[in-house]
Every structure is written in structure tokens, then in C-alpha cells.
Scaffold this motif. Sequence first.
Motif, PDB file in Angstrom:
ATOM      1  N   GLU A 106       0.844  -1.206   0.000  1.00 24.90           N
ATOM      2  CA  GLU A 106       0.000   0.000   0.000  1.00 24.90           C
ATOM      3  C   GLU A 106       0.885   1.264   0.000  1.00 24.90           C
ATOM      4  N   ASN A 107       1.881   1.289   0.877  1.00 22.02           N
ATOM      5  CA  ASN A 107       2.751   2.484   0.967  1.00 22.02           C
ATOM      6  C   ASN A 107       3.443   2.780  -0.348  1.00 22.02           C
ATOM      7  N   VAL A 108       4.057   1.765  -0.918  1.00 24.22           N
ATOM      8  CA  VAL A 108       4.863   2.035  -2.119  1.00 24.22           C
ATOM      9  C   VAL A 108       3.962   2.282  -3.333  1.00 24.22           C
ATOM     10  N   ALA A 109       2.885   1.511  -3.473  1.00 23.85           N
ATOM     11  CA  ALA A 109       2.025   1.663  -4.662  1.00 23.85           C
ATOM     12  C   ALA A 109       1.353   3.034  -4.654  1.00 23.85           C
ATOM     13  N   GLU A 110       0.882   3.463  -3.489  1.00 29.68           N
ATOM     14  CA  GLU A 110       0.184   4.760  -3.452  1.00 29.68           C
ATOM     15  C   GLU A 110       1.175   5.914  -3.618  1.00 29.68           C
ATOM     16  N   GLU A 111       2.369   5.771  -3.042  1.00 30.39           N
ATOM     17  CA  GLU A 111       3.375   6.831  -3.235  1.00 30.39           C
ATOM     18  C   GLU A 111       3.747   6.930  -4.716  1.00 30.39           C
ATOM     19  N   ASN A 112       3.908   5.767  -5.352  1.00 35.87           N
ATOM     20  CA  ASN A 112       4.275   5.755  -6.768  1.00 35.87           C
ATOM     21  C   ASN A 112       3.166   6.373  -7.629  1.00 35.87           C
ATOM     22  N   CYS A 113       1.930   6.026  -7.297  1.00 32.29           N
ATOM     23  CA  CYS A 113       0.781   6.546  -8.053  1.00 32.29           C
ATOM     24  C   CYS A 113       0.679   8.064  -7.894  1.00 32.29           C
ATOM     25  N   LYS A 114       0.818   8.547  -6.662  1.00 27.46           N
ATOM     26  CA  LYS A 114       0.717   9.999  -6.419  1.00 27.46           C
ATOM     27  C   LYS A 114       1.813  10.733  -7.177  1.00 27.46           C
ATOM     28  N   LEU A 115       3.017  10.150  -7.157  1.00 30.03           N
ATOM     29  CA  LEU A 115       4.125  10.837  -7.838  1.00 30.03           C
ATOM     30  C   LEU A 115       3.898  10.878  -9.351  1.00 30.03           C
ATOM     31  N   MET A 116       3.389   9.781  -9.918  1.00 30.59           N
ATOM     32  CA  MET A 116       3.120   9.805 -11.362  1.00 30.59           C
ATOM     33  C   MET A 116       2.104  10.897 -11.697  1.00 30.59           C
ATOM     34  N   HIS A 117       1.063  11.027 -10.877  1.00 28.20           N
ATOM     35  CA  HIS A 117       0.043  12.057 -11.168  1.00 28.20           C
ATOM     36  C   HIS A 117       0.583  13.463 -10.938  1.00 28.20           C
ATOM     37  N   GLU A 118       1.584  13.586 -10.071  1.00 25.80           N
ATOM     38  CA  GLU A 118       2.244  14.878  -9.874  1.00 25.80           C
ATOM     39  C   GLU A 118       3.107  15.214 -11.100  1.00 25.80           C
ATOM     40  N   VAL A 119       3.764  14.194 -11.656  1.00 25.99           N
ATOM     41  CA  VAL A 119       4.541  14.400 -12.892  1.00 25.99           C
ATOM     42  C   VAL A 119       3.597  14.881 -13.998  1.00 25.99           C
ATOM     43  N   MET A 120       2.442  14.231 -14.099  1.00 22.32           N
ATOM     44  CA  MET A 120       1.457  14.630 -15.124  1.00 22.32           C
ATOM     45  C   MET A 120       1.030  16.079 -14.901  1.00 22.32           C
ATOM     46  N   LYS A 121       0.710  16.397 -13.636  1.00 23.56           N
ATOM     47  CA  LYS A 121       0.190  17.735 -13.296  1.00 23.56           C
ATOM     48  C   LYS A 121       1.215  18.829 -13.574  1.00 23.56           C
ATOM     49  N   THR A 122       2.497  18.523 -13.355  1.00 19.47           N
ATOM     50  CA  THR A 122       3.538  19.550 -13.530  1.00 19.47           C
ATOM     51  C   THR A 122       4.040  19.596 -14.970  1.00 19.47           C
ATOM     52  N   SER A 123       3.414  18.849 -15.857  1.00 13.87           N
ATOM     53  CA  SER A 123       3.797  18.895 -17.274  1.00 13.87           C
ATOM     54  C   SER A 123       3.134  20.108 -17.926  1.00 13.87           C
ATOM     55  N   ILE A 124       3.688  20.527 -19.046  1.00 13.81           N
ATOM     56  CA  ILE A 124       3.081  21.634 -19.796  1.00 13.81           C
ATOM     57  C   ILE A 124       2.672  21.109 -21.170  1.00 13.81           C
ATOM     58  N   PRO A 125       1.363  21.128 -21.515  1.00 16.06           N
ATOM     59  CA  PRO A 125       0.258  21.545 -20.653  1.00 16.06           C
ATOM     60  C   PRO A 125       0.028  20.551 -19.520  1.00 16.06           C
ATOM     61  N   SER A 126      -0.519  21.060 -18.424  1.00 17.43           N
ATOM     62  CA  SER A 126      -0.766  20.221 -17.253  1.00 17.43           C
ATOM     63  C   SER A 126      -1.796  19.130 -17.595  1.00 17.43           C
TER      64      SER A 126
END
Length: 321
Positions: free
Chosen positions: A226-246
Amino acid sequence: MKETVAIAHPNFALVKYWGKKDSNQNRPAMSSISVTVDSMISKTKIFKNIQSNHHQLFINGKEESDLSKILPPLEYLSEFSGTDEYLVIESQNNFPTSSGLASSASGIASFVTAYEAHYNLCLDINHKVEASMLGSGSAPRSLIGGFVFMDHKDNYRCSQILKEPEWPLDVLICIASKEPKKISSREGMRASKKTSPIYQDWLDINHKHIDLALNAIKTKNMAALENVAEENCKLMHEVMKTSIPSISYMTDVTYSCLSEIENLRSLGHKLLYTIDAGPQVKIICDPTSSEIIKNRIIETTDVIDIIHAGIGGPPEIINES
Ligand code: DP6
């Protein structure tokens, strides 16, 4: 006329691939770990096209003009079959297509499996991985059942971490929308690699997340997974969000599922979630909690449907004539 039909299941990544090393060969820039799910099925039939002199692809009965995912595997495999005959490829999914439910992974894995059987090729797994990867970077993982590791440092070798019955968890797929996604994974990955300021951090953490997830799966440690999968998922969505265009694939329904998941967790239910390039929330949980989780999510959120699955096996040939 000879027809060959194969089925394959989608897989959901617990340590995700988001970004390519090489667009021409469609090679992921990182390793990934996934779980194959049963109940959801892509079924692909292939036969010789005697009506026209090109390949034709039908998905859920509709002819597709875009063959860009199917032609590279097909051309790779035709080197082994030595045939230049044109094919009709008919693929059906029993779940929404192109909406973050890994339909291209299961579609391509079922096609590669059908092609191998149709031409009696007996390919080794590495060739099937190569063929599938040319279609979709996540597709090779659907060639194997259970929990799967795709190692980019070992030529994308795919191996099984645990067989499907070895850790019998349930997978609840909460459908937030059946609409096809507006930004393809391919387009999104290109933008993230070029523009996200945290893309390098995402690459750097992959090795650590792989080690943690491998260990959690081998020891069947739900809290660690749970810890690693959710951390990995959140980080991927943060990468997506910080992309241009977001880029954001999540909707209000996705967020309401996440908040209900926290409530369920505080009540003592063992579960983890993951979200891919779409608004759907995939929950992995102990089967004893499935019904309660399903009922609570249906009562408290606007999900359209919940698919109740288990851990799935490898592709199968279901008919040859
Ligand atoms: C978010 O395999 O669909 O589901 O290689 O361009 O076809 P292409 O992309 P695809 O991307 C999967 C992205 C993901 C994470 C994952 O499954 O690892």
C-alpha cells in the motif's frame, strides 16, 4: 478458413511506467510492476483477409483507421511467420475501451497470442515481450498472470513474482466515467518527459519503488505494498500535473472515491488504490472486505459501476479451427 481466437486480461501497474526511453521502439524509461486482473477480457480473433489487400482492425465491431499500435507488433511477428498475407483482426473488450483500463495492453497481448498460435510459431517469451512492447509499453505485462515485474535494466525481461493463486486478493475497479480519455498516454508521456520539472526525480525513484514493491509482494505484506504503490501513483500524477500543458485524468468522482477509501481504511479495512491514465480508481483488497468496500463506494460516490475481479492468469487460446 482458419480463424484463431485468444483472450488476455488487462494489468494494472503498482509501480508505473510513465515516460519512454525510445519512442521508435516504444521502450519504457523505467521498470514496472503490475497485477493481472481476471473478469476483464480482451478477445481477439484473426483470420486471413480475402476481401482487401491491407490489414483491417475492428475494435468492438467498429473498423479503426488508426493502426499505429497494431502494425509494429504485426510487422515484427511477420518476420517469424514469413507470411505477407493480410489479416482481419477483430478485438472485443468486455469493459470500457481507452479510458484508463489498460485495454491496449490486453488487446495487444491477445493479438500476439492469437498470431503466435495462428502461425504455429512457438516464440519464446522474450520475443513475445518485444512484439507486445512495440504496440504498447504496458502490454508485455499482460502476457503473464499474477504479479509481474518488467525489468528495463534486463532488456525488459518480464517475470512472474507470484502466481495468481499465491496471493488471492480482490480487485475492485470503480468506473468513474466510460468516456475515452482526451489525452492519450503516449501524448501525455511525451509532454511529461519534455516539460515536467520532476520527471528526473520520477526516473530516479523507480529503482527504490521496484525494490520495495518486489519485497512487499514476495512477503505478501499488504501495508508495505500500500505504501509504495500509493506513493508511486501519487508521484506519477504529480509528474502529469507539472507537465506543460498540465495533465489531469482525475475527476470529482475519482476524488470522492479516494476520500471514501480513507474512511474505509480508518475503519480497519486493508486496501490500496491505484489510478492510471483515466479517472477510474482500482482498489486491491482482502476478499473479506470486498463487499463492504463495494457497497460503501456505491452509496457514497457517483461511480457508474464497480467491476469485481480477482487476480488473473496469462492469455489463452480459446478456439482454433
Ligand atoms: C499510466 O502502455 O498505455 O497505465 O506504451 O504509449 O501504449 P504506450 O502507453 P501505455 O501506458 C501505460 C501507462 C500507465 C502506467 C502503466 O501501466 O505502467
